[in-house]
Scaffold this active site. Sequence first.
Site, PDB file in Angstrom:
ATOM      1  N   LYS A   1       0.899  -1.188   0.008  1.00  0.00           N
ATOM      2  CA  LYS A   1      -0.138   0.197  -0.036  1.00  0.00           C
ATOM      3  C   LYS A   1       1.029   1.126  -0.233  1.00  0.00           C
ATOM      4  O   LYS A   1       2.029   1.297   0.708  1.00  0.00           O
ATOM      5  CB  LYS A   1      -0.798  -0.068   1.287  1.00  0.00           C
ATOM      6  CG  LYS A   1      -2.033   1.138   1.408  1.00  0.00           C
ATOM      7  CD  LYS A   1      -2.882   1.111   2.621  1.00  0.00           C
ATOM      8  CE  LYS A   1      -3.688   2.157   3.023  1.00  0.00           C
ATOM      9  NZ  LYS A   1      -4.447   2.048   4.088  1.00  0.00           N
TER      10      LYS A   1
ATOM     11  N   SER B   1      -9.505   1.906   3.589  1.00  0.00           N
ATOM     12  CA  SER B   1      -8.651   2.747   2.539  1.00  0.00           C
ATOM     13  C   SER B   1      -7.592   1.819   1.693  1.00  0.00           C
ATOM     14  O   SER B   1      -7.244   2.204   0.667  1.00  0.00           O
ATOM     15  CB  SER B   1      -7.881   3.530   3.293  1.00  0.00           C
ATOM     16  OG  SER B   1      -7.049   3.047   4.271  1.00  0.00           O
TER      17      SER B   1
ATOM     18  N   SER C   1      -9.366  -0.515   7.622  1.00  0.00           N
ATOM     19  CA  SER C   1      -8.917  -0.273   6.357  1.00  0.00           C
ATOM     20  C   SER C   1      -8.291  -1.493   5.658  1.00  0.00           C
ATOM     21  O   SER C   1      -8.028  -1.620   4.494  1.00  0.00           O
ATOM     22  CB  SER C   1      -8.035   0.709   6.336  1.00  0.00           C
ATOM     23  OG  SER C   1      -8.727   1.867   6.198  1.00  0.00           O
TER      24      SER C   1
END
Length: 474
Positions: free
Chosen positions: A76, A151, A175
């Site tokens: 990420k 997210s 997330s």
Amino acid sequence: MSAFSNLLDLQRDLSNGTLTCVDRVNQYLTNIDKKKHLNVYLSVYAQEAIDRASEIDKKIKTKTAGKLAGLVIGLKDVLSFKDHPLQASSKILDNFTAQFNATAVQRLLDEDAIIIGRQNCDEFAMGSSNENSAFGPVLNDLDNTRVPGGSSGGSAVAVMADLCDISLGSDTGGSVRQPAAFCGVLGIKPTYSRISRHGLIAYGSSFDCIGIFGKNLHDIALVLEVIAGSDEYDSTVSRKPVPEYSKELSTNKKYRVAYLKDTLESEALQPEIKNLLLKKIHQLKDSGYVVEGIDFPLSEYILPTYYILATAEASSNLSRYDGVRYGYRSNHVTDLHSLYKKTRSEGFGKEVERRIMLGTFVLSASYYDAYYSKAQKVRRLIREQTKEIFKQYDFILTPTTPTTAFKLGEHTNNPLEMYLADLFSVQANVAGVPAISVPCGKDKNGMPIGLQLTADDFEEPKLFQFSQVMLNLA
Ligand code: GLN
């Protein structure tokens, strides 16, 4: 790629020489190219990954390869990978290059994992749909009109769509687990303090936790065992020894499970998810587990507590992006004040601005006691009440999310509706305990449903074991 049940299986073929790491990287690069429309990767380190794979192939031949040899991992865009771009999917970090490796990343590399690229996410990890990225939304691979969750949406889709074996994400309020549920993969947030946050871009530091996405429990457990544990760069990391999670995946223990009664009655809960949860509760009871409904009187305070404290911490953490030290600087600057103001107004997206304003408000002198310090006290109570449950039960079983993956744009005009997506996931962050989302079924549109298991501090081994039980229920 899914021909292998887990890394052990794969490593057998790598040692036999019937497959090479270079073959695997090439296959993933082909997949990434085919699935470009999903907008998962912000950078793909193609040549570098191939070169590294060929180095690791040599090590496999001489039997000197590390534990993760063969594993292809995506990061990420909040995890620092030295000499590679890093920008939390934000314009404000345009052209920023990571100066060092996050501890978790360094440990992956030390065990011969191959890092294939940087994954799209909500800006500064703020969001539940991956629609807040400066690089545009990520699409759900099962239905391109739907979101992947957020997210860490790019990281979830990367695993779902076979664009890597494992992704590392971050979980401040759900997330990792929420997108894992929306994408039908496994996603774990370990105990707060289990994994070093050194090199993880800060959002809400007292909640932030690196989490892991994968398709099988063994590989997630192995990666956790590699990246967890004390670190001289992060004094908040626990010094507790790290168990060999991947070797403790099965058990016959008849664990005790609690479910929260008001979760089942929640109006926000999609009926198919409720029915699936009820079905699983019956199946567990039939298999001899104790499963009991309990009350959690503080449940309505969990989400507000999270959003007050996380935004307060965000307001403080994001003050460093001022156009002086990092990334983007506005061109329309006349003096120092306008440098800060224009850079921040132009560099941050709407949701990040909203969080900074909310957080600054709750920290302001006149409202500090009414909001921030009150929320701190409520947080303590939530943690104590949660821990109280674990005196009698091994797990709390809830849905991971109130709904399955929703349509792109469905909640973008209503932030409060969007925040509801975190209804069931934030408790683990507020309490600091570990939780995992396990794919357990699908709704009538074929969208995945995830159920969440939460356990007491450092009970990750139990979480892995019971996740296997949940997967076996069918
Ligand atoms: N959706 C939550 C938020 O927007 C959680 C984010 C996260 O875990 N990083 O704050």
